[in-house]
Design a protein around this motif. Structure first.
Motif, PDB file in Angstrom:
ATOM      1  N   SER A  16       0.827  -1.207   0.000  1.00  0.00           N
ATOM      2  CA  SER A  16       0.000   0.000   0.000  1.00  0.00           C
ATOM      3  C   SER A  16       0.860   1.256   0.000  1.00  0.00           C
ATOM      4  CB  SER A  16      -0.905   0.009   1.233  1.00  0.00           C
ATOM      5  OG  SER A  16      -0.123   0.164   2.411  1.00  0.00           O
ATOM      6  N   ASP A  17       0.229   2.377  -0.299  1.00  0.00           N
ATOM      7  CA  ASP A  17       0.933   3.661  -0.267  1.00  0.00           C
ATOM      8  C   ASP A  17       1.438   3.950   1.144  1.00  0.00           C
ATOM      9  OD1 ASP A  17       0.457   4.022  -2.952  1.00  0.00           O
ATOM     10  OD2 ASP A  17      -1.254   5.375  -2.667  1.00  0.00           O
ATOM     11  N   ALA A  18       0.624   3.622   2.136  1.00  0.00           N
ATOM     12  CA  ALA A  18       1.032   3.871   3.527  1.00  0.00           C
ATOM     13  C   ALA A  18       2.244   3.026   3.893  1.00  0.00           C
ATOM     14  CB  ALA A  18      -0.128   3.586   4.473  1.00  0.00           C
ATOM     15  N   TRP A  19       2.249   1.756   3.487  1.00  0.00           N
ATOM     16  CA  TRP A  19       3.396   0.874   3.766  1.00  0.00           C
ATOM     17  C   TRP A  19       4.662   1.422   3.125  1.00  0.00           C
ATOM     18  CZ3 TRP A  19       7.125  -1.806   1.219  1.00  0.00           C
ATOM     19  CH2 TRP A  19       7.759  -2.853   1.892  1.00  0.00           C
ATOM     20  N   ASN A  20       4.575   1.808   1.874  1.00  0.00           N
ATOM     21  CA  ASN A  20       5.738   2.351   1.176  1.00  0.00           C
ATOM     22  C   ASN A  20       6.207   3.656   1.799  1.00  0.00           C
ATOM     23  OD1 ASN A  20       6.667   0.772  -1.280  1.00  0.00           O
ATOM     24  ND2 ASN A  20       4.449   0.743  -1.601  1.00  0.00           N
ATOM     25  N   SER A  76      -0.793  -1.619  17.841  1.00  0.00           N
ATOM     26  CA  SER A  76      -1.397  -1.301  16.548  1.00  0.00           C
ATOM     27  C   SER A  76      -0.594  -0.196  15.869  1.00  0.00           C
ATOM     28  CB  SER A  76      -2.838  -0.832  16.747  1.00  0.00           C
ATOM     29  OG  SER A  76      -2.862   0.420  17.423  1.00  0.00           O
ATOM     30  N   ALA A  77      -0.867   0.021  14.602  1.00  0.00           N
ATOM     31  CA  ALA A  77      -0.219   1.115  13.884  1.00  0.00           C
ATOM     32  C   ALA A  77      -0.513   2.449  14.561  1.00  0.00           C
ATOM     33  CB  ALA A  77      -0.683   1.135  12.424  1.00  0.00           C
ATOM     34  N   GLN A  78      -1.735   2.599  15.079  1.00  0.00           N
ATOM     35  CA  GLN A  78      -2.092   3.844  15.755  1.00  0.00           C
ATOM     36  C   GLN A  78      -1.349   3.981  17.079  1.00  0.00           C
ATOM     37  OE1 GLN A  78      -4.112   6.516  14.584  1.00  0.00           O
ATOM     38  NE2 GLN A  78      -2.909   7.348  16.287  1.00  0.00           N
ATOM     39  N   ASP A  79      -1.143   2.884  17.799  1.00  0.00           N
ATOM     40  CA  ASP A  79      -0.357   2.934  19.048  1.00  0.00           C
ATOM     41  C   ASP A  79       1.042   3.474  18.767  1.00  0.00           C
ATOM     42  OD1 ASP A  79      -2.415   1.816  20.572  1.00  0.00           O
ATOM     43  OD2 ASP A  79      -1.676  -0.228  20.301  1.00  0.00           O
ATOM     44  N   ILE A  80       1.653   2.966  17.713  1.00  0.00           N
ATOM     45  CA  ILE A  80       3.004   3.388  17.360  1.00  0.00           C
ATOM     46  C   ILE A  80       3.006   4.858  16.956  1.00  0.00           C
ATOM     47  CG2 ILE A  80       4.903   3.030  15.735  1.00  0.00           C
ATOM     48  CD1 ILE A  80       4.011   0.055  15.647  1.00  0.00           C
ATOM     49  N   ALA A  81       2.025   5.256  16.168  1.00  0.00           N
ATOM     50  CA  ALA A  81       1.933   6.654  15.746  1.00  0.00           C
ATOM     51  C   ALA A  81       1.787   7.575  16.957  1.00  0.00           C
ATOM     52  CB  ALA A  81       0.759   6.832  14.790  1.00  0.00           C
ATOM     53  N   THR A  82       0.967   7.172  17.901  1.00  0.00           N
ATOM     54  CA  THR A  82       0.777   7.978  19.115  1.00  0.00           C
ATOM     55  C   THR A  82       2.077   8.101  19.893  1.00  0.00           C
ATOM     56  OG1 THR A  82      -1.542   7.299  19.271  1.00  0.00           O
ATOM     57  CG2 THR A  82      -0.513   8.137  21.279  1.00  0.00           C
ATOM     58  N   TYR A  83       2.812   7.012  20.005  1.00  0.00           N
ATOM     59  CA  TYR A  83       4.099   7.029  20.705  1.00  0.00           C
ATOM     60  C   TYR A  83       5.075   7.998  20.037  1.00  0.00           C
ATOM     61  CZ  TYR A  83       8.468   5.190  22.699  1.00  0.00           C
ATOM     62  OH  TYR A  83       9.695   5.063  23.328  1.00  0.00           O
ATOM     63  N   ALA A 114       3.238   9.595  10.664  1.00  0.00           N
ATOM     64  CA  ALA A 114       3.402   8.784  11.871  1.00  0.00           C
ATOM     65  C   ALA A 114       2.636   7.469  11.749  1.00  0.00           C
ATOM     66  CB  ALA A 114       2.934   9.561  13.100  1.00  0.00           C
ATOM     67  N   LEU A 115       1.426   7.541  11.201  1.00  0.00           N
ATOM     68  CA  LEU A 115       0.628   6.329  11.013  1.00  0.00           C
ATOM     69  C   LEU A 115       1.250   5.425   9.953  1.00  0.00           C
ATOM     70  CD1 LEU A 115      -1.906   4.877  11.976  1.00  0.00           C
ATOM     71  CD2 LEU A 115      -3.186   6.060  10.185  1.00  0.00           C
ATOM     72  N   ALA A 116       1.885   6.016   8.956  1.00  0.00           N
ATOM     73  CA  ALA A 116       2.552   5.226   7.921  1.00  0.00           C
ATOM     74  C   ALA A 116       3.706   4.430   8.522  1.00  0.00           C
ATOM     75  CB  ALA A 116       3.053   6.138   6.803  1.00  0.00           C
ATOM     76  N   VAL A 117       4.449   5.039   9.438  1.00  0.00           N
ATOM     77  CA  VAL A 117       5.528   4.318  10.125  1.00  0.00           C
ATOM     78  C   VAL A 117       4.951   3.137  10.886  1.00  0.00           C
ATOM     79  CG1 VAL A 117       7.262   4.461  11.946  1.00  0.00           C
ATOM     80  CG2 VAL A 117       7.059   6.310  10.284  1.00  0.00           C
ATOM     81  N   GLY A 118       3.861   3.371  11.597  1.00  0.00           N
ATOM     82  CA  GLY A 118       3.219   2.285  12.329  1.00  0.00           C
ATOM     83  C   GLY A 118       2.723   1.191  11.397  1.00  0.00           C
ATOM     84  N   TYR A 120       3.980   0.314   8.527  1.00  0.00           N
ATOM     85  CA  TYR A 120       5.120  -0.457   8.047  1.00  0.00           C
ATOM     86  C   TYR A 120       5.673  -1.381   9.132  1.00  0.00           C
ATOM     87  CZ  TYR A 120       9.846  -1.537   6.495  1.00  0.00           C
ATOM     88  OH  TYR A 120      11.016  -2.203   6.168  1.00  0.00           O
ATOM     89  N   LEU A 121       5.864  -0.857  10.342  1.00  0.00           N
ATOM     90  CA  LEU A 121       6.468  -1.663  11.410  1.00  0.00           C
ATOM     91  C   LEU A 121       5.588  -2.848  11.794  1.00  0.00           C
ATOM     92  CD1 LEU A 121       7.971   1.070  13.790  1.00  0.00           C
ATOM     93  CD2 LEU A 121       9.168  -0.337  12.081  1.00  0.00           C
ATOM     94  N   THR A 122       4.280  -2.653  11.828  1.00  0.00           N
ATOM     95  CA  THR A 122       3.393  -3.756  12.204  1.00  0.00           C
ATOM     96  C   THR A 122       3.316  -4.829  11.116  1.00  0.00           C
ATOM     97  OG1 THR A 122       1.470  -2.502  11.403  1.00  0.00           O
ATOM     98  CG2 THR A 122       1.965  -2.396  13.772  1.00  0.00           C
ATOM     99  N   ALA A 123       3.774  -4.507   9.909  1.00  0.00           N
ATOM    100  CA  ALA A 123       3.738  -5.472   8.810  1.00  0.00           C
ATOM    101  C   ALA A 123       5.038  -6.263   8.674  1.00  0.00           C
ATOM    102  CB  ALA A 123       3.442  -4.749   7.497  1.00  0.00           C
ATOM    103  N   LEU A 124       6.056  -5.922   9.459  1.00  0.00           N
ATOM    104  CA  LEU A 124       7.319  -6.643   9.391  1.00  0.00           C
ATOM    105  C   LEU A 124       7.153  -8.068   9.905  1.00  0.00           C
ATOM    106  CD1 LEU A 124       9.784  -3.963  10.852  1.00  0.00           C
ATOM    107  CD2 LEU A 124       9.595  -4.665   8.453  1.00  0.00           C
ATOM    108  N   SER A 125       8.071  -8.924   9.517  1.00  0.00           N
ATOM    109  CA  SER A 125       8.108 -10.271  10.092  1.00  0.00           C
ATOM    110  C   SER A 125       8.666 -10.182  11.506  1.00  0.00           C
ATOM    111  CB  SER A 125       8.993 -11.184   9.247  1.00  0.00           C
ATOM    112  OG  SER A 125       8.460 -11.338   7.952  1.00  0.00           O
ATOM    113  N   ALA A 126       8.049 -10.881  12.430  1.00  0.00           N
ATOM    114  CA  ALA A 126       8.491 -10.847  13.817  1.00  0.00           C
ATOM    115  C   ALA A 126       9.840 -11.539  13.967  1.00  0.00           C
ATOM    116  CB  ALA A 126       7.460 -11.518  14.712  1.00  0.00           C
ATOM    117  N   SER A 127      10.694 -10.984  14.817  1.00  0.00           N
ATOM    118  CA  SER A 127      11.954 -11.650  15.114  1.00  0.00           C
ATOM    119  C   SER A 127      11.669 -12.969  15.824  1.00  0.00           C
ATOM    120  CB  SER A 127      12.823 -10.761  16.015  1.00  0.00           C
ATOM    121  OG  SER A 127      12.261 -10.649  17.312  1.00  0.00           O
ATOM    122  N   ASP A 128      12.664 -13.848  15.823  1.00  0.00           N
ATOM    123  CA  ASP A 128      12.457 -15.159  16.450  1.00  0.00           C
ATOM    124  C   ASP A 128      12.971 -15.213  17.892  1.00  0.00           C
ATOM    125  OD1 ASP A 128      15.155 -15.085  16.033  1.00  0.00           O
ATOM    126  OD2 ASP A 128      15.257 -16.840  14.731  1.00  0.00           O
TER     127      ASP A 128
END
Length: 251
Positions: A16-20, A76-83, A114-118, A120-128
Motif C-alpha cells: 500500500s501507499d502507507a506501507w511504502n 497497533s499502527a495507531q499505538d506506534i503513531a501515538t508514541y 506517523a501512522l505510515a511508520v506504524g 510499516y512496522l506492524t507489517a514486518l516479520s516478527a523476530s524469532d
C-alpha cells in the motif's frame, strides 16, 4: 566502500501507499535501524537482524518487529503513531536517546506520516527471539521486595504497576521490561526524563537511586519488577549493575 549501497528508494508495487511511505521514512530520514539494529564487528548494521534491537552506548534500542515477547507485538499502527507523536502509547514512555528523538524530531511528523511508520512496522516479520525465562525468587524475597517497591517505586509507577497515563511508564503489559535490562539499569543509576511534547506537556522525571541502593539492591528490585505485574523475565545480575555504575560514573 564495504557496506554502503548508494541506491534510491524503490516503492514495492504490491504494498500500500502507507506501507511504502512508512518504509521510506523508517529507512530514510528516520534511519531507525541505526539504533534499532545490531552491528557487526566493523560497525555495519546486521541486515539479517533488521530492527531487532541494538546497543547504543549505555542504552538499548529495543526490537521494533511484531515479536510478541520483546517487540511491538500487540501494538497497533495507531499505538506506534501515538508514541512517535507524544512519547508514550499509554504504557511505555520514551527515555534516553529515544526521548530526544521524540522531543526534537518525531513529534513533528504529520499524523499521516506517523501512522505510515506504524503501518510499516506492524507489517514486518516478527523476530524469532523466544519468550524470556522468568527469574526464580523465593516467596520470602518476593514479599521483602514488594515492601522495597512500595517505598521506593509505587508513588509513580503504582502499587499494581499501572504507572501514570502519559507521564510514567506502566510495568504491567510493558514488553520493554522483558528483554535487555540495560535501560532499566541506566534509569535506576542515573535517572532519566520523558520527552516534552506539544501533546504531553509534562515531561516527568525519574531520579537516580545510585546514592541509595548498592548493586545488589538495584539488581533485586529490577528483578522483582521483571517478575511481577504479569511479567516473566530473567534476573538482573549485580555484576551488570556494577559494570554500568562504573561506565556511567554513577556515585
Amino acid at each position: 566502500m564495504r557496506f554502503f549501497d548508494n541506491a534510491g528508494f524503490e516503492p514495492v508495487a504490491s504494498e500500500s501507499d502507507a506501507w511504502n511511505r512508512g518504509k521510506y521514512i523508517v529507512d530514510g530520514g528516520g534511519h531507525c535501524a541505526a539504533c534499532h539494529s545490531p552491528r557487526n564487528a566493523l560497525g555495519a548494521e546486521v541486515a539479517s537482524a533488521y530492527l531487532q534491537g541494538g546497543n547504543i552506548s549505555d542504552w538499548y534500542a529495543p526490537d521494533l518487529t511484531p515479536n510478541p515477547h520483546v517487540g511491538l507485538g500487540g501494538s497497533s499502527a495507531q499505538d506506534i503513531a501515538t508514541y512517535l507523536k507524544t512519547g508514550t502509547d499509554g504504557v511505555a514512555v520514551a527515555a534516553g536517546p529515544m526521548a530526544e528523538a521524540v522531543e526534537h524530531s518525531l513529534q513533528y511528523l504529520t499524523d499521516e506520516d506517523a501512522l505510515a511508520v506504524g503501518t510499516y512496522l506492524t507489517a514486518l516479520s516478527a523476530s524469532d527471539t523466544p519468550a524470556p525465562k522468568a527469574a526464580s525468587l523465593a516467596e520470602t524475597d518476593m514479599a521483602r521486595l514488594a515492601d522495597v517497591y512500595e517505598v521506593n517505586c509505587s508513588a509513580c509507577h503504582g502499587l499494581d504497576g499501572e504507572g501514570i497515563e502519559d507521564m510514567v511508564p506502566a510495568f504491567s503489559a510493558n514488553h520493554g521490561l522483558l528483554g535487555d535490562p540495560t535501560n532499566m539499569i541506566h534509569a535506576m543509576l542515573k535517572g532519566t526524563r520523558a520527552p516534552h511534547t506539544h501533546a504531553a506537556q509534562t515531561a516527568a522525571g525519574m531520579p537516580s537511586f545510585a546514592w541509595k541502593m548498592d548493586d545488589t539492591q538495584v539488581a533485586e528490585i529490577l528483578t522483582y519488577v521483571r517478575k511481577s505485574f504479569g511479567n516473566g523475565a530473567e534476573a538482573v545480575s549485580p555484576e551488570a549493575v556494577g559494570e554500568m555504575r562504573d561506565a556511567l560514573d554513577a556515585r
